[in-house]
Motif scaffolding. Structure first.
Motif, PDB file in Angstrom:
ATOM      1  N   ASP A   1       0.824  -1.210   0.000  1.00  0.00           N
ATOM      2  CA  ASP A   1       0.000   0.000   0.000  1.00  0.00           C
ATOM      3  C   ASP A   1       0.860   1.262   0.000  1.00  0.00           C
ATOM      4  O   ASP A   1       0.502   2.264  -0.612  1.00  0.00           O
ATOM      5  CB  ASP A   1      -0.948   0.017   1.202  1.00  0.00           C
ATOM      6  N   GLU A   2       2.001   1.240   0.670  1.00  0.00           N
ATOM      7  CA  GLU A   2       2.872   2.405   0.750  1.00  0.00           C
ATOM      8  C   GLU A   2       3.547   2.704  -0.585  1.00  0.00           C
ATOM      9  O   GLU A   2       3.713   3.851  -0.964  1.00  0.00           O
ATOM     10  CB  GLU A   2       3.952   2.194   1.813  1.00  0.00           C
ATOM     11  N   HIS A   3       3.963   1.682  -1.306  1.00  0.00           N
ATOM     12  CA  HIS A   3       4.746   1.857  -2.523  1.00  0.00           C
ATOM     13  C   HIS A   3       3.903   1.945  -3.791  1.00  0.00           C
ATOM     14  O   HIS A   3       4.430   2.243  -4.846  1.00  0.00           O
ATOM     15  CB  HIS A   3       5.758   0.719  -2.665  1.00  0.00           C
ATOM     16  N   GLN A   4       2.650   1.714  -3.704  1.00  0.00           N
ATOM     17  CA  GLN A   4       1.808   1.695  -4.892  1.00  0.00           C
ATOM     18  C   GLN A   4       1.156   3.067  -5.080  1.00  0.00           C
ATOM     19  O   GLN A   4       0.440   3.543  -4.200  1.00  0.00           O
ATOM     20  CB  GLN A   4       0.731   0.617  -4.758  1.00  0.00           C
ATOM     21  N   PRO A   5       1.411   3.716  -6.234  1.00  0.00           N
ATOM     22  CA  PRO A   5       0.773   5.015  -6.461  1.00  0.00           C
ATOM     23  C   PRO A   5      -0.715   4.822  -6.733  1.00  0.00           C
ATOM     24  O   PRO A   5      -1.148   3.747  -7.126  1.00  0.00           O
ATOM     25  CB  PRO A   5       1.492   5.540  -7.709  1.00  0.00           C
ATOM     26  N   PRO A   6      -1.486   5.876  -6.511  1.00  0.00           N
ATOM     27  CA  PRO A   6      -2.921   5.747  -6.781  1.00  0.00           C
ATOM     28  C   PRO A   6      -3.156   5.528  -8.273  1.00  0.00           C
ATOM     29  O   PRO A   6      -2.353   5.962  -9.110  1.00  0.00           O
ATOM     30  CB  PRO A   6      -3.490   7.091  -6.311  1.00  0.00           C
TER      31      PRO A   6
ATOM     32  N   ARG B   1      -4.262   5.946 -12.065  1.00  0.00           N
ATOM     33  CA  ARG B   1      -4.485   7.123 -12.889  1.00  0.00           C
ATOM     34  C   ARG B   1      -5.606   6.831 -13.877  1.00  0.00           C
ATOM     35  O   ARG B   1      -5.717   5.727 -14.393  1.00  0.00           O
ATOM     36  CB  ARG B   1      -3.232   7.477 -13.689  1.00  0.00           C
TER      37      ARG B   1
END
Length: 77
Positions: free
Chosen positions: A49-54, A56
């Motif tokens: 969850d920390e390393h995954q960008p939202p 697009r």
């Protein structure tokens, strides 16, 4: 002569009698393993969850290919 069900019952009783001494140790070990597995799964999920960008959203339009003429081969990718 013993049938299959009687033999299974005898083997289960023998396993229980022999395994009674080890049962508390086995359940304790299984509980520790389950806690470790749960903690590792939670840590992996938090790390993802920390390393995954939202996600697009890319705006675009749909393009339809022109109709093929008879005898024409389809394009190869």
């Amino acid at each position: 002569m013993f049938g299959l069900s009687e033999l299974a019952i005898v083997l289960i009783v023998i396993a229980v009698v022999i395994g009674v001494k080890k049962l508390p140790e086995l359940t304790r070990s299984a509980g520790k393993s389950a806690r470790i597995l749960k903690a590792e799964a939670r840590a992996m999920k938090e790390q993802d969850d920390e390393h995954q960008p939202p996600p697009r959203v890319i705006q675009g339009e749909t393009v339809t290919p022109p109709p093929r003429e008879p005898g024409q081969e389809s394009p190869k990718a």
